[in-house]
Design a protein around this motif. Structure first.
Motif, PDB file in Angstrom:
ATOM      1  N   PRO A  79       0.834  -1.192   0.000  1.00 45.54           N
ATOM      2  CA  PRO A  79       0.000   0.000   0.000  1.00 45.54           C
ATOM      3  C   PRO A  79       0.872   1.247   0.000  1.00 45.54           C
ATOM      4  N   PRO A  80       0.415   2.340  -0.652  1.00 42.57           N
ATOM      5  CA  PRO A  80       1.205   3.564  -0.656  1.00 42.57           C
ATOM      6  C   PRO A  80       1.293   4.162   0.742  1.00 42.57           C
ATOM      7  N   VAL A  81       2.449   4.707   1.072  1.00 39.08           N
ATOM      8  CA  VAL A  81       2.652   5.346   2.369  1.00 39.08           C
ATOM      9  C   VAL A  81       3.112   6.769   2.123  1.00 39.08           C
ATOM     10  N   ASP A  82       2.395   7.725   2.692  1.00 41.13           N
ATOM     11  CA  ASP A  82       2.789   9.121   2.543  1.00 41.13           C
ATOM     12  C   ASP A  82       4.121   9.338   3.245  1.00 41.13           C
ATOM     13  N   PRO A  83       5.082   9.991   2.588  1.00 44.13           N
ATOM     14  CA  PRO A  83       6.367  10.240   3.238  1.00 44.13           C
ATOM     15  C   PRO A  83       6.202  11.185   4.413  1.00 44.13           C
ATOM     16  N   PRO A  84       6.895  10.913   5.531  1.00 46.28           N
ATOM     17  CA  PRO A  84       6.795  11.806   6.684  1.00 46.28           C
ATOM     18  C   PRO A  84       7.600  13.066   6.450  1.00 46.28           C
ATOM     19  N   THR A  85       7.267  14.095   7.183  1.00 52.82           N
ATOM     20  CA  THR A  85       8.096  15.295   7.143  1.00 52.82           C
ATOM     21  C   THR A  85       9.352  15.048   7.959  1.00 52.82           C
ATOM     22  N   ALA A  86      10.398  15.831   7.691  1.00 49.90           N
ATOM     23  CA  ALA A  86      11.686  15.614   8.347  1.00 49.90           C
ATOM     24  C   ALA A  86      11.580  15.718   9.859  1.00 49.90           C
ATOM     25  N   ASP A  87      10.888  16.763  10.350  1.00 50.08           N
ATOM     26  CA  ASP A  87      10.851  16.946  11.800  1.00 50.08           C
ATOM     27  C   ASP A  87       9.993  15.894  12.487  1.00 50.08           C
ATOM     28  N   ALA A  88       9.090  15.233  11.737  1.00 56.56           N
ATOM     29  CA  ALA A  88       8.250  14.196  12.343  1.00 56.56           C
ATOM     30  C   ALA A  88       9.053  12.981  12.760  1.00 56.56           C
ATOM     31  N   CYS A  89      10.253  12.800  12.190  1.00 60.89           N
ATOM     32  CA  CYS A  89      11.063  11.629  12.490  1.00 60.89           C
ATOM     33  C   CYS A  89      12.170  11.901  13.505  1.00 60.89           C
ATOM     34  N   GLU A  90      12.159  13.064  14.135  1.00 61.17           N
ATOM     35  CA  GLU A  90      13.118  13.334  15.205  1.00 61.17           C
ATOM     36  C   GLU A  90      12.726  12.519  16.440  1.00 61.17           C
ATOM     37  N   PRO A  91      13.715  11.983  17.185  1.00 62.50           N
ATOM     38  CA  PRO A  91      13.395  11.138  18.344  1.00 62.50           C
ATOM     39  C   PRO A  91      12.418  11.767  19.324  1.00 62.50           C
ATOM     40  N   GLN A  92      12.522  13.091  19.527  1.00 60.77           N
ATOM     41  CA  GLN A  92      11.647  13.737  20.499  1.00 60.77           C
ATOM     42  C   GLN A  92      10.190  13.779  20.039  1.00 60.77           C
ATOM     43  N   ARG A  93       9.967  13.523  18.740  1.00 58.51           N
ATOM     44  CA  ARG A  93       8.606  13.550  18.217  1.00 58.51           C
ATOM     45  C   ARG A  93       8.027  12.151  18.004  1.00 58.51           C
ATOM     46  N   LEU A  94       8.869  11.144  18.009  1.00 58.85           N
ATOM     47  CA  LEU A  94       8.384   9.790  17.770  1.00 58.85           C
ATOM     48  C   LEU A  94       7.711   9.222  19.020  1.00 58.85           C
ATOM     49  N   GLU A  95       6.561   8.607  18.818  1.00 59.41           N
ATOM     50  CA  GLU A  95       5.791   8.048  19.934  1.00 59.41           C
ATOM     51  C   GLU A  95       6.249   6.615  20.196  1.00 59.41           C
ATOM     52  N   THR A  96       7.348   6.491  20.921  1.00 61.52           N
ATOM     53  CA  THR A  96       7.921   5.185  21.211  1.00 61.52           C
ATOM     54  C   THR A  96       7.400   4.629  22.531  1.00 61.52           C
ATOM     55  N   VAL A  97       7.580   3.330  22.736  1.00 62.01           N
ATOM     56  CA  VAL A  97       7.119   2.677  23.965  1.00 62.01           C
ATOM     57  C   VAL A  97       7.716   3.359  25.185  1.00 62.01           C
ATOM     58  N   VAL A  98       9.006   3.642  25.122  1.00 55.54           N
ATOM     59  CA  VAL A  98       9.693   4.407  26.168  1.00 55.54           C
ATOM     60  C   VAL A  98      10.141   5.713  25.525  1.00 55.54           C
ATOM     61  N   PRO A  99       9.623   6.853  25.961  1.00 55.94           N
ATOM     62  CA  PRO A  99       9.996   8.107  25.324  1.00 55.94           C
ATOM     63  C   PRO A  99      11.504   8.307  25.279  1.00 55.94           C
ATOM     64  N   GLY A 100      12.001   8.707  24.097  1.00 51.67           N
ATOM     65  CA  GLY A 100      13.426   8.961  23.935  1.00 51.67           C
ATOM     66  C   GLY A 100      14.265   7.733  23.691  1.00 51.67           C
ATOM     67  N   THR A 101      13.648   6.557  23.662  1.00 55.16           N
ATOM     68  CA  THR A 101      14.359   5.290  23.458  1.00 55.16           C
ATOM     69  C   THR A 101      13.670   4.504  22.349  1.00 55.16           C
ATOM     70  N   LEU A 102      14.455   3.852  21.504  1.00 52.34           N
ATOM     71  CA  LEU A 102      13.902   2.946  20.496  1.00 52.34           C
ATOM     72  C   LEU A 102      14.000   1.530  21.041  1.00 52.34           C
ATOM     73  N   THR A 103      12.868   0.889  21.278  1.00 49.64           N
ATOM     74  CA  THR A 103      12.832  -0.468  21.811  1.00 49.64           C
ATOM     75  C   THR A 103      12.702  -1.450  20.654  1.00 49.64           C
ATOM     76  N   VAL A 104      13.689  -2.336  20.552  1.00 56.18           N
ATOM     77  CA  VAL A 104      13.766  -3.282  19.437  1.00 56.18           C
ATOM     78  C   VAL A 104      13.552  -4.692  19.975  1.00 56.18           C
ATOM     79  N   GLY A 105      12.686  -5.437  19.332  1.00 51.99           N
ATOM     80  CA  GLY A 105      12.432  -6.812  19.738  1.00 51.99           C
ATOM     81  C   GLY A 105      13.131  -7.804  18.826  1.00 51.99           C
ATOM     82  N   THR A 106      13.452  -8.964  19.377  1.00 50.54           N
ATOM     83  CA  THR A 106      13.875 -10.121  18.594  1.00 50.54           C
ATOM     84  C   THR A 106      13.677 -11.361  19.450  1.00 50.54           C
TER      85      THR A 106
END
Length: 291
Positions: free
Chosen positions: A33-60
């Motif tokens: 499916p087509p995905v609209d490209p995000p704006t540059a500032d939307a991908c800054e860590p402080q703007r990303l809605e992560t499980v733990v704010p300010g941290t990227l939680t990776v599973g494996t």
């Protein structure tokens, strides 16, 4: 080696022209499916809605196998997928100490429902069935499935799919390895399924199954370093003619999907994925395609 310096490439890939080039280069499945490209500032860590704010939680999963990870320690950034995870995090602006790992069983990660991770990387092939339950990033690796067997057995001597249809085959449950058995080989006997590859390898060793289907890089590692008398019988053609591809898994409808895909697209476009593949999957050479 973990890289803490963030490139400016993500900003470039977010422009309309660069996004088109990056998407064209990553060989997406035709019905993505087509995905609209995000704006540059939307991908800054402080703007990303992560499980733990300010941290990227990776599973494996656990254990995490070579050549995808090294020493069952994804936090060391070694192995192809360990390195890819940190490269994606770096592209998004997360320093290595802002990456946290959680262990999630393969089947749990792709099941419907809320996730305890932001992204999960564990050789997840992108399929439409799975898309009903989770999001996928752009693909980071194109892969084929392979058959391994113990040397000196009828399965090891097989040169055609017809010969493999008569042997007892096995694969990890819920994987495209299992799907390759049922759709490409179409054996006369029901294939055996296992909770993880350790159980599957044990079954091959003790004769419970005659042959095991794994992705090609894992097959090369198992036959070279784990089961001395195992050999690669051959690789399997793609069922649909479309390349099987691995993508990072995210929660269904995740607000992070577009940014993670943009990061993967940039890593493919700037050659990082190719470099990591050469570093960690260099031993994956050609194997005969069974027909």
């Amino acid at each position: 080696m973990l890289r803490s310096h963030r490139t400016n490439g993500l900003l470039g890939v977010l422009t309309a022209g660069a996004v088109a080039v990056a998407l064209a280069g990553c060989s997406p499945q035709a019905d993505d499916p087509p995905v609209d490209p995000p704006t540059a500032d939307a991908c800054e860590p402080q703007r990303l809605e992560t499980v733990v704010p300010g941290t990227l939680t990776v599973g494996t999963d656990q254990p995490a196998y070579p050549p995808w990870f090294v020493d069952d320690a994804p936090e060391n950034g070694s192995g192809f997928e360990g390195a890819v995870a940190y490269a994606v995090a770096n592209q998004l602006g997360y320093e290595p100490d802002k990456v946290a790992w959680v262990r999630v069983p393969f089947a749990t990660a792709i099941a419907p429902g809320p996730k305890e991770f932001d992204v999960d990387i564990n050789q997840f092939s992108i399929t439409e069935e799975r898309r009903a339950a989770v999001d996928f990033s752009s693909p980071y690796y194109d892969v084929t499935q392979a058959v391994i067997a113990l040397e000196g057995t009828p399965a090891a001597a097989a040169t055609t799919l017809a010969e493999l249809r008569e042997v007892k085959l096995g694969a990890q449950v819920g994987t495209t390895s299992y799907r390759a058995i049922t759709e490409v080989i179409a054996p006369t006997a029901e294939p055996a399924v296992f909770n993880n590859n350790d159980d599957a390898k044990a079954a091959l060793r003790n004769g419970t199954i005659d042959a095991l289907v794994l992705d090609l890089p894992t097959a090369f590692y198992v036959t070279a370093a784990e089961i001395d008398d195992a050999t690669i019988v051959g690789q399997l053609a793609q069922p649909s003619g479309q390349p099987e591809q691995f993508g990072l898994v995210l929660d269904k409808g995740s607000s992070l999907t577009a940014c993670v895909s943009a990061a993967v697209d940039e890593l493919r476009g700037n050659g990082t994925l190719d470099s990591l593949q050469a570093e960690w999957l260099a031993d994956v050479a050609g194997a005969p395609v069974l027909s």
